[in-house]
Design an enzyme around this catalytic site. Structure first.
Site, short mmCIF file in Angstrom:
data_model
loop_
_atom_site.label_atom_id
_atom_site.label_comp_id
_atom_site.label_asym_id
_atom_site.label_seq_id
_atom_site.Cartn_x
_atom_site.Cartn_y
_atom_site.Cartn_z
N LYS A 1 6.71 1.39 4.51
CA LYS A 1 8.08 1.58 4.05
C LYS A 1 8.88 2.43 5.03
O LYS A 1 10.11 2.27 5.13
CB LYS A 1 8.09 2.18 2.64
CG LYS A 1 7.52 1.23 1.58
CD LYS A 1 8.25 -0.12 1.58
CE LYS A 1 7.72 -1.06 0.52
NZ LYS A 1 8.45 -2.36 0.52
N ASP B 1 4.54 -17.53 2.42
CA ASP B 1 3.72 -16.41 2.88
C ASP B 1 4.55 -15.71 3.94
O ASP B 1 4.74 -16.24 5.04
CB ASP B 1 2.40 -16.92 3.46
CG ASP B 1 1.55 -15.81 4.06
OD1 ASP B 1 2.02 -14.65 4.15
OD2 ASP B 1 0.41 -16.09 4.47
N SER C 1 11.46 2.32 -0.07
CA SER C 1 10.81 3.07 -1.14
C SER C 1 11.04 4.56 -0.95
O SER C 1 11.30 5.02 0.17
CB SER C 1 9.30 2.77 -1.12
OG SER C 1 8.58 3.67 -1.94
N TYR D 1 0.89 1.97 2.60
CA TYR D 1 2.12 1.58 1.91
C TYR D 1 3.28 2.47 2.36
O TYR D 1 4.36 1.98 2.69
CB TYR D 1 1.93 1.71 0.40
CG TYR D 1 3.18 1.37 -0.38
CD1 TYR D 1 3.54 0.04 -0.59
CD2 TYR D 1 3.98 2.38 -0.91
CE1 TYR D 1 4.70 -0.27 -1.31
CE2 TYR D 1 5.13 2.07 -1.61
CZ TYR D 1 5.49 0.75 -1.82
OH TYR D 1 6.63 0.45 -2.51
#
Length: 257
Positions: free
Chosen positions: A152, A56, A135, A148
């Site tokens: 990034k 994790d 990304s 998200y």
């Protein structure tokens, strides 16, 4: 001694393909994921130069444990690939706050944990490099992918800062910046950008780019960021050349539903 690579989130998708590509090139491969059974299966399928375990990435103590375990097995840690990540899509206000928080915890804290815990091992290695999965969403903030995209951007900042800071240790810290990739992560996503830009890249496209960054000698002038795919490269260049209002208009157009 074979060079070694440890990959987080490697049981499936991009991480699994990176594991396969590097194994085929003769690397010792560490496959770590919260889905331990799938990680172990992949390691078993690859062969004796692959190992696997539970990780994790948001738990620093687990990083410490698996890094010692891996280096005892492999001899040293040469390549760390921070690949583990999650994505939630949809309007910011209708996305549960726990989903936003989990995104940051895995995508950002996970990278910080991995880099911090791995440094003592990387410093001792004969050759060392860190590759982070960023990304195209780190080029301009993306509607319906707020957390998200923000995560990034953070990965991009971590990569830039450490690439400068760890020069004193001879460690390059680089990232790859793909657009959307054909994995389970983007199935049924509610984001106009995904629908309008399409999903053209495969996990192998990313894995081959990571291999290139590792195999070629990284000089001082080797870029810290590597956009992957024609569309990403165009967006990246546009962001550097055009005024902010044009970048905003482009992203409004791309995010329409």
């Amino acid at each position: 001694m074979r060079h070694s690579i440890l990959i987080s989130g490697a049981a499936q998708g991009i991480g699994a393909e990176i594991a396969r590509v590097f194994y085929q090139q003769g690397y010792k491969v560490g496959i770590y994921d919260i889905n331990e059974s799938l990680a172990q299966k992949l390691a078993s399928d690859l062969g004796p130069n692959a190992c696997a375990g539970y990780l994790d990435v948001s738990d620093y103590s687990q990083w410490q444990h698996i890094l010692k375990e891996f280096t005892d097995w492999a001899g040293e840690l040469n390549i760390l690939v921070n690949n583990a990540g999650i994505l939630y899509s949809g309007a910011f206000e209708t996305t549960d706050i726990k989903a936003h928080q989990r995104t940051i915890n895995i995508n950002v804290t996970g990278v910080i944990n991995g880099c911090h815990a791995a440094l003592p091992y990387l410093k001792q290695a004969s050759f060392a490099r860190v590759i982070n999965l960023s990304s195209a969403s780190a080029i301009y903030g993306q509607a319906d992918l707020i957390s998200y995209s923000a995560s990034k951007f953070a990965v991009r900042g971590i990569t830039e800062g450490l690439d400068v800071e760890w020069k004193k240790y001879g460690i390059r810290v680089l990232d790859v910046m793909p657009l959307f990739v054909q994995t389970a992560m983007v199935n049924n996503m509610d984001a106009g950008t995904i629908q309008n830009m399409g999903i053209d890249l495969t996990p192998n496209d990313i894995a081959q780019q990571v291999l290139t960054l590792v195999e070629k000698k990284a000089h001082f002038w080797t870029p810290t960021h590597t956009p992957v795919g024609i569309k990403t490269k165009l967006l990246y260049q546009l962001s550097t050349l055009s005024p902010q209002f044009l970048n905003r208009l482009t992203n409004i157009y791309l995010s329409r539903k």
